[in-house]
Design a protein around this motif. Structure first.
Motif, short mmCIF file in Angstrom:
data_model
loop_
_atom_site.label_atom_id
_atom_site.label_comp_id
_atom_site.label_asym_id
_atom_site.label_seq_id
_atom_site.Cartn_x
_atom_site.Cartn_y
_atom_site.Cartn_z
N GLN A 55 0.81 -1.21 0.00
CA GLN A 55 0.00 0.00 0.00
C GLN A 55 0.84 1.27 0.00
N MET A 56 1.94 1.30 0.78
CA MET A 56 2.71 2.53 0.88
C MET A 56 3.54 2.80 -0.37
N VAL A 57 3.75 1.78 -1.21
CA VAL A 57 4.37 2.01 -2.51
C VAL A 57 3.42 2.81 -3.39
N GLN A 58 2.13 2.48 -3.33
CA GLN A 58 1.13 3.24 -4.09
C GLN A 58 1.03 4.67 -3.56
N GLN A 59 1.15 4.84 -2.25
CA GLN A 59 1.15 6.19 -1.68
C GLN A 59 2.35 6.99 -2.20
N ALA A 60 3.51 6.36 -2.26
CA ALA A 60 4.71 7.02 -2.77
C ALA A 60 4.52 7.44 -4.23
N ARG A 61 3.93 6.55 -5.01
CA ARG A 61 3.67 6.85 -6.42
C ARG A 61 2.76 8.08 -6.57
N GLU A 62 1.72 8.11 -5.75
CA GLU A 62 0.79 9.23 -5.83
C GLU A 62 1.42 10.53 -5.38
N MET A 63 2.29 10.47 -4.37
CA MET A 63 2.94 11.69 -3.90
C MET A 63 3.84 12.28 -4.98
N VAL A 64 4.55 11.40 -5.72
CA VAL A 64 5.37 11.88 -6.82
C VAL A 64 4.49 12.46 -7.93
N LYS A 65 3.41 11.74 -8.25
CA LYS A 65 2.51 12.16 -9.32
C LYS A 65 1.88 13.51 -9.02
N ARG A 66 1.52 13.75 -7.76
CA ARG A 66 0.83 14.99 -7.38
C ARG A 66 1.78 16.15 -7.10
N GLY A 67 3.07 15.91 -7.22
CA GLY A 67 4.04 16.98 -7.05
C GLY A 67 4.42 17.29 -5.63
N ASP A 68 4.12 16.40 -4.68
CA ASP A 68 4.45 16.65 -3.28
C ASP A 68 5.96 16.80 -3.06
N LEU A 69 6.76 16.17 -3.92
CA LEU A 69 8.20 16.23 -3.77
C LEU A 69 8.83 17.30 -4.66
N GLY A 70 8.04 17.85 -5.56
CA GLY A 70 8.60 18.75 -6.56
C GLY A 70 9.31 17.97 -7.64
N LYS A 71 10.12 18.62 -8.42
CA LYS A 71 10.88 17.97 -9.49
C LYS A 71 11.84 16.93 -8.90
N ILE A 72 11.84 15.75 -9.46
CA ILE A 72 12.68 14.68 -8.94
C ILE A 72 14.13 14.90 -9.35
N ARG A 73 15.02 14.78 -8.36
CA ARG A 73 16.45 14.99 -8.59
C ARG A 73 17.26 13.70 -8.52
N ILE A 74 16.95 12.87 -7.53
CA ILE A 74 17.76 11.67 -7.28
C ILE A 74 16.84 10.51 -6.91
N ILE A 75 17.15 9.32 -7.45
CA ILE A 75 16.46 8.09 -7.06
C ILE A 75 17.52 7.09 -6.61
N GLN A 76 17.47 6.71 -5.33
CA GLN A 76 18.39 5.72 -4.78
C GLN A 76 17.63 4.41 -4.60
N MET A 77 18.10 3.35 -5.25
CA MET A 77 17.45 2.05 -5.19
C MET A 77 18.45 1.00 -4.70
N GLN A 78 17.96 0.08 -3.88
CA GLN A 78 18.83 -1.01 -3.49
C GLN A 78 18.02 -2.26 -3.15
N PHE A 79 18.58 -3.39 -3.43
CA PHE A 79 18.10 -4.68 -2.95
C PHE A 79 19.37 -5.46 -2.63
N ALA A 80 19.79 -5.37 -1.37
CA ALA A 80 21.10 -5.88 -0.98
C ALA A 80 20.98 -6.70 0.29
N HIS A 81 20.91 -8.02 0.12
CA HIS A 81 20.79 -8.93 1.26
C HIS A 81 22.11 -9.69 1.47
N GLY A 82 22.18 -10.46 2.53
CA GLY A 82 23.40 -11.22 2.82
C GLY A 82 23.23 -12.72 2.66
N GLY A 83 22.13 -13.14 2.05
CA GLY A 83 21.80 -14.56 2.00
C GLY A 83 22.70 -15.42 1.14
N CYS A 84 23.51 -14.79 0.28
CA CYS A 84 24.42 -15.56 -0.59
C CYS A 84 25.87 -15.19 -0.31
#
Length: 388
Positions: free
Chosen positions: A148-177
């Motif tokens: 649900q909160m991913v959809q909230q994040a999407r809507e906040m970006v769409k509605r301009g709550d953050l303003g113009k997007i400057r940086i997107i930091q993404m990670q999926f970093a586990h220790g299982g391997c």
């Protein structure tokens, strides 16, 4: 709020390929698909061993006559029935996804496929074109994006709550391997074998999840170029277990993506932070109920799932009241609900509905394949910038 009521007059007759006994992912698929009664599991080719697959199918309530030895036989036999399957789930090792998805589309079936769709960009483009030609839905199970909160994040970006997007930091970093888990685990063995897993291990296995999360939340950000460096930290491992990616977006925004299986101590480590000119948001899937919202010069705010101040688009994905812990099964069930709505709209010819309706589609799956191929190209050429 979703109360688990059916959204279709008749459930979609659905079959599984793979996902049999001992398959964790198969169990997740079935739980998500069957939760709202929009899908009905009526057939399957659950295992490479026909007898074992038949025994498993019977134990989960499938008619033994509709537990098939392989997917080709299933497609042929089900096509003869008035109540034959309408959709199929591909929950098999990576190296089989392309041929099975292609065969299913040619048989006139909707498809839900584990990622990656295939290994090569040309194959992904072929599947995307075939899905359009056959007018069939292909969904890809980027299973974390139903929170649900991913959809909230999407809507906040769409509605301009953050303003113009400057940086997107993404990670999926586990220790299982962090050690050679493939030595004792069949599931990990094929994931690190290039003959089965394709040109990448960790980028394809978890990096594409992080990428799609960024694409979903910030759909207007188009990648212009990228630079990748990848490593094999575990001795003897054929494919990378760690990778760093730098991204340039067409509008001037910048991105980073870290994919890893050797992040010691991290259970999952999937996070995204989106930074705009006015504010930032951050979501961590180990704490899926919360979305951190930070406005410069103001106290940090932690938004909670299931609360009235969320946007309606986020509340539509609410399955349990606020305060209760949302989990992976809820997220997957939300995606399967979207798959069902998309398939139904496709069958009815409702192009207007599909135009503005999001779900992880064949195009999104193709973008994941392209991303992995471009990362491998960049890294193999000495970590250089490559055009996207």
């Amino acid at each position: 709020m979703i109360n688990g009521e059916k959204i279709l007059n008749q459930p979609i007759r659905w079959a599984m390929i793979g996902g049999g006994r001992g398959s964790q992912i198969g169990y997740i698929h079935r739980c998500a698909a069957l939760r709202d009664s929009n899908f009905q599991l009526v057939a399957g080719a659950f295992d490479i061993d026909p007898e074992r697959g038949r025994d498993f199918g019977v134990n989960i309530g499938v008619d033994p006559e509709r537990c098939y030895k392989d997917y080709k036989t299933m497609f042929e036999e089900e096509a003869k029935r008035e109540d034959g399957i309408q959709a199929v789930d591909v929950a098999t090792p990576n190296g089989t996804h392309y041929e099975i998805t292609k065969a299913a589309l040619e048989a006139g079936l909707h498809v839900i496929c584990e990622k990656p769709l295939c290994f090569e960009t040309s194959q992904a483009e072929e599947l995307e074109a075939l899905a359009k030609e056959k007018n069939r839905i292909v969904g890809v199970t980027y299973g974390y994006t139903g929170h649900q909160m991913v959809q909230q994040a999407r809507e906040m970006v769409k509605r301009g709550d953050l303003g113009k997007i400057r940086i997107i930091q993404m990670q999926f970093a586990h220790g299982g391997c962090n050690v050679a888990t493939e030595a004792d685990s069949a599931a990990q063995k094929w994931r690190t074998d290039p003959k089965v897993a394709g040109p990448s291990f960790i980028l394809g296995d978890v990096g594409t999840h992080a990428l799609y999360l960024g694409e979903l939340i910030c759909p207007d950000q188009e990648i212009e170029s990228l630079l990748c460096t990848k490593q094999n930290f575990v001795e003897g491992r054929q494919l990378e277990d760690n990778a760093f990616v730098l991204l340039n977006y067409k509008d001037g925004a910048k991105g980073t993506l870290w994919a890893s299986g050797v992040n010691c101590g991290s259970m999952h480590g999937q996070k995204i932070r989106v930074i705009g000119e006015k504010a930032s948001i951050e979501w961590w899937n180990e704490r899926p109920n919360q979305l951190r919202y930070e406005v410069q010069g103001q106290p940090a705010c932690v938004m909670e799932r299931g609360t009235d101040y969320l946007y309606d688009e986020a509340l539509a994905d609410d399955r349990i009241g606020g305060g209760h812990v949302e989990g992976l099964f809820e997220s997957w069930a939300n995606l399967y609900r979207r798959f069902a709505l998309a398939m139904d709209a496709c069958d009815r010819g409702d192009e207007e509905f599909l135009k503005d309706f999001w779900y992880p589609s064949v195009h999104d799956g193709a973008q994941g394949v392209k991303f992995v191929n471009k990362c491998v190209e960049s890294a193999d050429e000495g970590s250089v910038w490559v055009e996207y």
